[in-house]
Scaffold this motif. Structure first.
Motif, PDB file in Angstrom:
ATOM      1  N   VAL A 265       9.197   9.224 -83.706  1.00 28.65           N
ATOM      2  CA  VAL A 265       8.226  10.122 -84.333  1.00 28.65           C
ATOM      3  C   VAL A 265       8.813  10.792 -85.569  1.00 28.65           C
ATOM      4  O   VAL A 265       8.108  11.030 -86.561  1.00 28.65           O
ATOM      5  CB  VAL A 265       7.749  11.174 -83.311  1.00 28.65           C
ATOM      6  N   SER A 266      10.095  11.085 -85.547  1.00 26.74           N
ATOM      7  CA  SER A 266      10.711  11.837 -86.641  1.00 26.74           C
ATOM      8  C   SER A 266      11.182  10.963 -87.797  1.00 26.74           C
ATOM      9  O   SER A 266      11.591  11.488 -88.835  1.00 26.74           O
ATOM     10  CB  SER A 266      11.893  12.654 -86.111  1.00 26.74           C
ATOM     11  N   VAL A 267      11.145   9.633 -87.655  1.00 22.25           N
ATOM     12  CA  VAL A 267      11.681   8.758 -88.690  1.00 22.25           C
ATOM     13  C   VAL A 267      10.769   8.781 -89.918  1.00 22.25           C
ATOM     14  O   VAL A 267       9.539   8.854 -89.810  1.00 22.25           O
ATOM     15  CB  VAL A 267      11.848   7.317 -88.151  1.00 22.25           C
ATOM     16  N   LYS A 268      11.374   8.734 -91.097  1.00 21.89           N
ATOM     17  CA  LYS A 268      10.628   8.731 -92.359  1.00 21.89           C
ATOM     18  C   LYS A 268      10.675   7.320 -92.937  1.00 21.89           C
ATOM     19  O   LYS A 268      11.751   6.785 -93.199  1.00 21.89           O
ATOM     20  CB  LYS A 268      11.235   9.736 -93.333  1.00 21.89           C
ATOM     21  N   CYS A 269       9.485   6.743 -93.128  1.00 24.91           N
ATOM     22  CA  CYS A 269       9.381   5.341 -93.519  1.00 24.91           C
ATOM     23  C   CYS A 269       8.842   5.208 -94.934  1.00 24.91           C
ATOM     24  O   CYS A 269       7.832   5.828 -95.285  1.00 24.91           O
ATOM     25  CB  CYS A 269       8.470   4.589 -92.546  1.00 24.91           C
ATOM     26  N   LEU A 270       9.522   4.388 -95.733  1.00 22.18           N
ATOM     27  CA  LEU A 270       9.110   4.084 -97.098  1.00 22.18           C
ATOM     28  C   LEU A 270       8.598   2.647 -97.126  1.00 22.18           C
ATOM     29  O   LEU A 270       9.346   1.712 -96.855  1.00 22.18           O
ATOM     30  CB  LEU A 270      10.292   4.250 -98.055  1.00 22.18           C
ATOM     31  N   LEU A 271       7.328   2.471 -97.463  1.00 20.69           N
ATOM     32  CA  LEU A 271       6.697   1.164 -97.495  1.00 20.69           C
ATOM     33  C   LEU A 271       6.555   0.717 -98.946  1.00 20.69           C
ATOM     34  O   LEU A 271       5.753   1.288 -99.702  1.00 20.69           O
ATOM     35  CB  LEU A 271       5.315   1.195 -96.829  1.00 20.69           C
ATOM     36  N   LEU A 272       7.345  -0.249 -99.342  1.00 20.08           N
ATOM     37  CA  LEU A 272       7.274  -0.801-100.691  1.00 20.08           C
ATOM     38  C   LEU A 272       6.303  -1.968-100.661  1.00 20.08           C
ATOM     39  O   LEU A 272       6.645  -3.076-100.228  1.00 20.08           O
ATOM     40  CB  LEU A 272       8.663  -1.224-101.163  1.00 20.08           C
ATOM     41  N   GLY A 273       5.095  -1.691-101.088  1.00 23.53           N
ATOM     42  CA  GLY A 273       4.016  -2.652-100.996  1.00 23.53           C
ATOM     43  C   GLY A 273       2.913  -2.094-100.123  1.00 23.53           C
ATOM     44  O   GLY A 273       3.156  -1.727 -98.963  1.00 23.53           O
ATOM     45  N   ALA A 274       1.701  -2.011-100.684  1.00 24.82           N
ATOM     46  CA  ALA A 274       0.561  -1.483 -99.932  1.00 24.82           C
ATOM     47  C   ALA A 274      -0.533  -2.538 -99.837  1.00 24.82           C
ATOM     48  O   ALA A 274      -1.718  -2.224 -99.852  1.00 24.82           O
ATOM     49  CB  ALA A 274       0.028  -0.214-100.604  1.00 24.82           C
ATOM     50  N   GLY A 275      -0.118  -3.800 -99.739  1.00 23.77           N
ATOM     51  CA  GLY A 275      -1.067  -4.885 -99.612  1.00 23.77           C
ATOM     52  C   GLY A 275      -1.341  -5.225 -98.162  1.00 23.77           C
ATOM     53  O   GLY A 275      -1.383  -4.350 -97.294  1.00 23.77           O
ATOM     54  N   THR A 276      -1.482  -6.525 -97.882  1.00 17.71           N
ATOM     55  CA  THR A 276      -1.823  -6.956 -96.523  1.00 17.71           C
ATOM     56  C   THR A 276      -0.741  -6.562 -95.526  1.00 17.71           C
ATOM     57  O   THR A 276      -1.024  -6.037 -94.449  1.00 17.71           O
ATOM     58  CB  THR A 276      -2.031  -8.482 -96.493  1.00 17.71           C
ATOM     59  N   LEU A 277       0.519  -6.796 -95.872  1.00 23.15           N
ATOM     60  CA  LEU A 277       1.611  -6.394 -94.989  1.00 23.15           C
ATOM     61  C   LEU A 277       1.715  -4.877 -94.892  1.00 23.15           C
ATOM     62  O   LEU A 277       1.867  -4.315 -93.800  1.00 23.15           O
ATOM     63  CB  LEU A 277       2.936  -6.980 -95.488  1.00 23.15           C
ATOM     64  N   GLY A 278       1.658  -4.193 -96.034  1.00 20.05           N
ATOM     65  CA  GLY A 278       1.812  -2.743 -96.029  1.00 20.05           C
ATOM     66  C   GLY A 278       0.761  -2.044 -95.188  1.00 20.05           C
ATOM     67  O   GLY A 278       1.071  -1.110 -94.436  1.00 20.05           O
ATOM     68  N   CYS A 279      -0.502  -2.490 -95.284  1.00 14.98           N
ATOM     69  CA  CYS A 279      -1.567  -1.867 -94.498  1.00 14.98           C
ATOM     70  C   CYS A 279      -1.340  -2.056 -93.005  1.00 14.98           C
ATOM     71  O   CYS A 279      -1.501  -1.128 -92.209  1.00 14.98           O
ATOM     72  CB  CYS A 279      -2.924  -2.435 -94.904  1.00 14.98           C
ATOM     73  N   ASN A 280      -0.960  -3.258 -92.591  1.00 13.77           N
ATOM     74  CA  ASN A 280      -0.748  -3.525 -91.170  1.00 13.77           C
ATOM     75  C   ASN A 280       0.491  -2.825 -90.634  1.00 13.77           C
ATOM     76  O   ASN A 280       0.507  -2.345 -89.499  1.00 13.77           O
ATOM     77  CB  ASN A 280      -0.653  -5.037 -90.940  1.00 13.77           C
ATOM     78  N   VAL A 281       1.540  -2.750 -91.453  1.00 11.65           N
ATOM     79  CA  VAL A 281       2.735  -2.009 -91.031  1.00 11.65           C
ATOM     80  C   VAL A 281       2.402  -0.534 -90.848  1.00 11.65           C
ATOM     81  O   VAL A 281       2.810   0.106 -89.865  1.00 11.65           O
ATOM     82  CB  VAL A 281       3.869  -2.200 -92.059  1.00 11.65           C
ATOM     83  N   ALA A 282       1.641   0.039 -91.769  1.00 14.37           N
ATOM     84  CA  ALA A 282       1.299   1.464 -91.688  1.00 14.37           C
ATOM     85  C   ALA A 282       0.496   1.767 -90.425  1.00 14.37           C
ATOM     86  O   ALA A 282       0.748   2.770 -89.745  1.00 14.37           O
ATOM     87  CB  ALA A 282       0.515   1.880 -92.929  1.00 14.37           C
ATOM     88  N   ARG A 283      -0.470   0.923 -90.097  1.00 15.68           N
ATOM     89  CA  ARG A 283      -1.279   1.174 -88.902  1.00 15.68           C
ATOM     90  C   ARG A 283      -0.416   1.098 -87.639  1.00 15.68           C
ATOM     91  O   ARG A 283      -0.599   1.889 -86.709  1.00 15.68           O
ATOM     92  CB  ARG A 283      -2.420   0.169 -88.820  1.00 15.68           C
ATOM     93  N   THR A 284       0.500   0.149 -87.594  1.00 12.60           N
ATOM     94  CA  THR A 284       1.369   0.041 -86.410  1.00 12.60           C
ATOM     95  C   THR A 284       2.337   1.213 -86.333  1.00 12.60           C
ATOM     96  O   THR A 284       2.635   1.712 -85.242  1.00 12.60           O
ATOM     97  CB  THR A 284       2.138  -1.289 -86.432  1.00 12.60           C
ATOM     98  N   LEU A 285       2.827   1.685 -87.482  1.00  9.77           N
ATOM     99  CA  LEU A 285       3.692   2.870 -87.480  1.00  9.77           C
ATOM    100  C   LEU A 285       2.952   4.072 -86.908  1.00  9.77           C
ATOM    101  O   LEU A 285       3.513   4.852 -86.116  1.00  9.77           O
ATOM    102  CB  LEU A 285       4.168   3.178 -88.901  1.00  9.77           C
ATOM    103  N   MET A 286       1.689   4.240 -87.294  1.00  8.42           N
ATOM    104  CA  MET A 286       0.912   5.358 -86.751  1.00  8.42           C
ATOM    105  C   MET A 286       0.713   5.208 -85.251  1.00  8.42           C
ATOM    106  O   MET A 286       0.725   6.199 -84.517  1.00  8.42           O
ATOM    107  CB  MET A 286      -0.445   5.433 -87.457  1.00  8.42           C
ATOM    108  N   GLY A 287       0.549   3.970 -84.791  1.00  5.15           N
ATOM    109  CA  GLY A 287       0.439   3.751 -83.353  1.00  5.15           C
ATOM    110  C   GLY A 287       1.677   4.171 -82.596  1.00  5.15           C
ATOM    111  O   GLY A 287       1.591   4.579 -81.439  1.00  5.15           O
ATOM    112  N   TRP A 288       2.835   4.096 -83.256  1.00  6.98           N
ATOM    113  CA  TRP A 288       4.092   4.531 -82.645  1.00  6.98           C
ATOM    114  C   TRP A 288       4.336   6.023 -82.851  1.00  6.98           C
ATOM    115  O   TRP A 288       5.388   6.529 -82.468  1.00  6.98           O
ATOM    116  CB  TRP A 288       5.273   3.746 -83.213  1.00  6.98           C
ATOM    117  N   GLY A 289       3.408   6.718 -83.460  1.00 10.04           N
ATOM    118  CA  GLY A 289       3.553   8.158 -83.624  1.00 10.04           C
ATOM    119  C   GLY A 289       4.333   8.591 -84.841  1.00 10.04           C
ATOM    120  O   GLY A 289       4.659   9.772 -84.973  1.00 10.04           O
ATOM    121  N   VAL A 290       4.668   7.651 -85.759  1.00  7.05           N
ATOM    122  CA  VAL A 290       5.417   8.017 -86.962  1.00  7.05           C
ATOM    123  C   VAL A 290       4.564   8.943 -87.819  1.00  7.05           C
ATOM    124  O   VAL A 290       3.394   8.668 -88.086  1.00  7.05           O
ATOM    125  CB  VAL A 290       5.816   6.757 -87.754  1.00  7.05           C
TER     126      VAL A 290
END
Length: 614
Positions: A265-290
């Motif tokens: 929950v406390s980890v800070k994530c930097l997503l370089l790229g907000a395309g197809t991969l970036g959107c799916n990574v972000a949703r999964t990160l939120m599922g993990w409580g990031v």
């Protein structure tokens, strides 16, 4: 004790004393008798107990008193022998202490002796087992919730009114035990309990209700209503905060008790790229409580994006399209207001894409590099989710220099690779130090069958498997060739695996330095509560198959080798400009790839001539 005289070989006969066992029911019945019948009467009372012949081996003989002890006609339990006795109950603790125990014992002994002399014991052998019980029973107990050392809590108040109403004519005072059951450092503790004596007022059987008190004072200490602000409790954002992590908590409670959610929950994530991969990574990160997610992208949302990139809608494409990074961050906060999402609409300078020395482009590149360095420094994990190979080079170098965990995901048509970059040793360690504690054979001594037990600092990065430096991969390509063409489900699979790999790394006690799990480890004991911690996950959707290869860091890598990192850390932006403005030969010359190519070509020529002579 008795002695057997005569034969000197015989020993003295000894007897095992009894152990008293007073049942809870006995004390309850004694309390009722004392309060409602005996009152101040201290005269001896006949009582009855029993002993049992059949306890387990090693236990002392028990003389038991139950609630029926005050009924001399009560039947004796089966397999038990009756014993009669005398109860002496005192009114005060002082009287209990002052009682002449020796005299009472002698009196009881004389009664037994008289039954023997008179022969009464022959007719009633029970008289031989007569016992004496001396008690003090007028302490009342209350389960007290108060934490103050010198005062009891409110439950005692009305109980004392009951005692004064019913028993003040018989007792001037009562002793009160305020029982306090606490848990300190996981151990039960009752030492906070207090005991004291209370003088009862004269109100025996009074018909008048005592004066009532008890209105709770408000925050100001006055008699008035207390105000409770429920707005925060009813705030939908707060309700979402308490509900969004329910699935994660259930995982901990039911399935994975050792899961350390705080690290995730406390980890800070930097997503370089907000395309197809970036959107799916972000949703999964939120599922993990990031809670901390930052996007970097320079593109705008096009009409083809929303069907593949779940953070965007059709309206986002209008009027030229919204900047992806800003729109993605805004959408995350709409999905869950508790997330701290930011977006940066900026470009990442790349090898093979020159910057102009005479225009604002150079200064813009400098600002972009400085901003990227600041972002990498301010985050714990960097996700490389861009379209091109060369766009991953600069963040890979910066993250390696700053010792940040890098998770890389790249797509083909029906294949993907998800990997963690090797995490370099801390700068303060010497060249011969191993980090953290795993001895590893030199790279030139490791064959393919020995790629095991490789710690994180020995693992390769995305560029370690290449023997050419990154360049402009979009040059001389048509528009359709510049676009990544993948099966629609591939980005979701790879994005999810990228986040799951990050979480598994965080759960390992050595984090990014964890030994890499391989496909051969699938049947072994997993290193974390979530399972394996691989170096790479290479997927083949056509076969619905994944493999977990492990590769060592390449000493001539154009991104993470010591020659590149040393040059970057010494020269900074000046070194980067050389890379941006030069062909791929600059990095190949620096790292030794050029010489490697030459040696390889020479070896091939020599092999051909050798074959011709055979």
């Amino acid at each position: 004790m008795a002695a057997v005289m005569g034969d000197p070989g015989l020993s003295k006969l000894q007897f095992a004393p009894f152990s008293s066992a007073l049942d809870v029911g006995f004390w309850h019945e004694l309390t009722q008798k004392k309060l409602n019948e005996y009152r101040l009467d201290e005269a001896p009372k006949d009582i009855k107990g029993y002993y049992y012949n059949g306890d387990s081996a090693g236990l002392p003989a028990r003389l038991t008193l139950e609630f029926s002890a005050f009924d001399m006609n009560a039947p004796t339990p089966a397999h038990c022998c009756p014993a009669v006795g005398t109860l002496y109950n005192t009114n005060t603790l002082e009287a209990f202490k002052a009682a002449d125990k020796k005299l009472l014992l002698e009196q009881a002994a004389n009664e037994i002796w008289e039954s023997i002399r008179s022969g009464a014991a022959l007719d009633n052998p029970v008289l031989l087992n007569k016992f004496l019980l001396l008690t003090f029973a007028i302490t009342v107990g209350v389960y007290d919730p108060c934490n103050l050392a010198q005062y009891p809590g409110w439950p005692l108040r009305n109980f004392l009114v009951l005692a004064a109403h019913r028993w003040s004519s018989s007792f001037q005072s009562v002793e009160v035990l305020c029982f306090r059951d606490r848990t300190l450092q996981g151990m039960r503790d009752v030492t906070h309990s207090i005991i004291f004596e209370v003088k009862l007022p004269e109100m025996a059987f009074s018909p008048d209700c005592p004066k009532a008190v008890g209105w709770e004072k408000n925050q100001k200490g006055g008699m008035g209503p207390r105000m409770v602000n429920l707005s925060e409790c009813m705030d939908p954002k707060r309700l979402a905060e308490s509900s969004v992590d329910l699935n994660l908590k259930l995982m901990c409670w039911r399935l994975v008790p050792t899961l350390d959610l705080d690290k995730v929950v406390s980890v800070k994530c930097l997503l370089l790229g907000a395309g197809t991969l970036g959107c799916n990574v972000a949703r999964t990160l939120m599922g993990w409580g990031v809670r901390h997610i930052t996007f970097v992208d320079n593109a705008k949302i096009s009409y083809s994006n929303p069907v593949r990139q779940p953070l965007y809608e059709f309206e986002d494409c209008l009027v030229g399209g919204k900047p992806k990074a800003l729109a993605a961050a805004d959408r995350l906060q709409k999905i869950f207001p508790g997330v701290n999402a930011r977006g940066f609409n900026m470009s990442i300078p790349m090898p093979g894409h020159p910057v102009n020395f005479s225009s604002v482009t150079l200064e813009q590149a400098r600002r972009d590099v400085e901003r990227l360095e600041q972002l990498v420094e301010g985050h714990d994990v960097v996700f490389l989710l861009m379209d091109t190979r060369e766009s991953r080079w600069l963040p890979a170098v910066i993250a390696a220099s700053k010792r940040k965990l890098v998770i890389n995901a790249a797509l083909g048509f029906d294949t993907f690779v998800v990997m963690r970059h090797g995490l370099k040793k801390p700068k303060q360690q010497g060249a011969g130090d191993l980090c953290p504690s795993h001895p590893v054979a030199p790279a030139d001594l490791l064959g393919p069958s020995l790629f095991a037990n490789i710690p994180g600092y020995k693992l390769g990065c995305y560029f370690c498997n290449d023997v050419v430096a990154p360049g402009d991969s979009t040059r001389d390509r048509t528009l359709d060739q510049q676009c990544t063409v993948s099966r629609p489900g591939l980005a979701m699979i790879a994005g999810a695996l990228a986040v799951e790999l990050m979480v598994s790394v965080l759960q390992h006690p050595e984090g990014g330095y964890a030994i890499a799990s391989s496909s051969d480890d699938r049947m072994n004991e997993p290193p974390t509560s979530l399972g394996l911690v691989p170096h790479q996950i290479r997927g083949f959707l056509s076969r619905f198959d994944n493999v977990l290869p492990v590769s060592l860091a390449f000493d001539k890598c154009t991104a993470c080798s010591s020659k590149v990192l040393d040059q970057y850390e010494r020269e900074g932006f000046n070194f980067l400009v050389k890379v941006f403005n030069s062909s791929h030969s600059f990095l190949e010359d620096l790292t030794g790839l050029t010489l490697l190519h030459q040696e390889t070509q020479a070896a091939e020529i020599w092999d051909m001539s050798d074959d011709e002579t055979v």
